[in-house]
Design a protein around this motif. Structure first.
Motif, short mmCIF file in Angstrom:
data_model
loop_
_atom_site.label_atom_id
_atom_site.label_comp_id
_atom_site.label_asym_id
_atom_site.label_seq_id
_atom_site.Cartn_x
_atom_site.Cartn_y
_atom_site.Cartn_z
N ARG A 37 -19.61 -3.48 28.63
CA ARG A 37 -20.30 -2.35 28.00
C ARG A 37 -20.68 -2.67 26.56
O ARG A 37 -19.85 -3.06 25.75
CB ARG A 37 -19.35 -1.15 28.04
N GLY A 38 -21.97 -2.52 26.23
CA GLY A 38 -22.47 -2.77 24.89
C GLY A 38 -22.75 -4.23 24.57
O GLY A 38 -23.22 -4.55 23.49
N GLU A 39 -22.48 -5.12 25.51
CA GLU A 39 -22.64 -6.56 25.26
C GLU A 39 -24.06 -7.04 25.51
O GLU A 39 -24.79 -6.48 26.33
CB GLU A 39 -21.68 -7.34 26.19
N ASN A 40 -24.44 -8.10 24.79
CA ASN A 40 -25.72 -8.78 25.01
C ASN A 40 -25.40 -10.22 25.40
O ASN A 40 -24.59 -10.86 24.75
CB ASN A 40 -26.57 -8.75 23.74
N LYS A 41 -26.02 -10.70 26.48
CA LYS A 41 -25.82 -12.09 26.92
C LYS A 41 -27.12 -12.84 26.83
O LYS A 41 -28.17 -12.34 27.22
CB LYS A 41 -25.35 -12.10 28.38
N GLU A 42 -27.05 -14.07 26.30
CA GLU A 42 -28.19 -14.96 26.25
C GLU A 42 -28.02 -16.01 27.34
O GLU A 42 -27.02 -16.72 27.36
CB GLU A 42 -28.30 -15.64 24.88
N LEU A 43 -28.97 -16.07 28.25
CA LEU A 43 -28.94 -17.03 29.35
C LEU A 43 -30.18 -17.91 29.25
O LEU A 43 -31.22 -17.46 28.75
CB LEU A 43 -28.92 -16.29 30.69
N PHE A 44 -30.07 -19.12 29.74
CA PHE A 44 -31.19 -20.05 29.68
C PHE A 44 -31.54 -20.51 31.09
O PHE A 44 -30.67 -20.93 31.84
CB PHE A 44 -30.84 -21.22 28.76
N VAL A 45 -32.81 -20.39 31.43
CA VAL A 45 -33.28 -20.65 32.80
C VAL A 45 -34.58 -21.44 32.75
O VAL A 45 -35.25 -21.49 31.73
CB VAL A 45 -33.50 -19.32 33.56
#
Length: 101
Positions: A37-45
């Protein structure tokens, strides 16, 4: 999802209808980590079309509730932003636009 030419940002937006459950993120059907909850994730694709979705474990981990995925197209010159939120007891992923800056 730690390396790739395009960036995908997924944010868990806090809402009144949200029960605080963590979401297991999936990219193209492959688990990509937990979003709290409230988190931001950076993913690379890789550049191109991807399906961003996920699921929530049910009570005692006996099952899971799948959340409909959203299709996005990533590009090398810009980050793609997706929000996860619960409104009116309905969880959903949506493509969002972030202002530059």
């Amino acid at each position: 999802f730690a390396a790739g030419p395009t960036q995908l940002n997924v944010t868990h937006v806090i809402s009144r209808a949200d029960d605080g459950s963590s979401v297991i993120l999936t990219i193209d059907g492959v688990e990509a980590g937990t979003l709290t909850r409230g988190e931001n994730k950076e993913l690379f694709v890789p550049e191109g079309k991807h399906k961003v979705g996920g699921y929530v474990q049910t009570l005692f981990g006996l099952g899971r509730v799948t959340i409909q995925s959203v299709e996005v197209t990533t590009k090398t010159d810009q980050a793609t932003h997706v929000s996860y939120s619960v409104t009116k007891n309905k969880p959903a992923f949506t493509l969002t636009e972030k202002a530059a800056g």
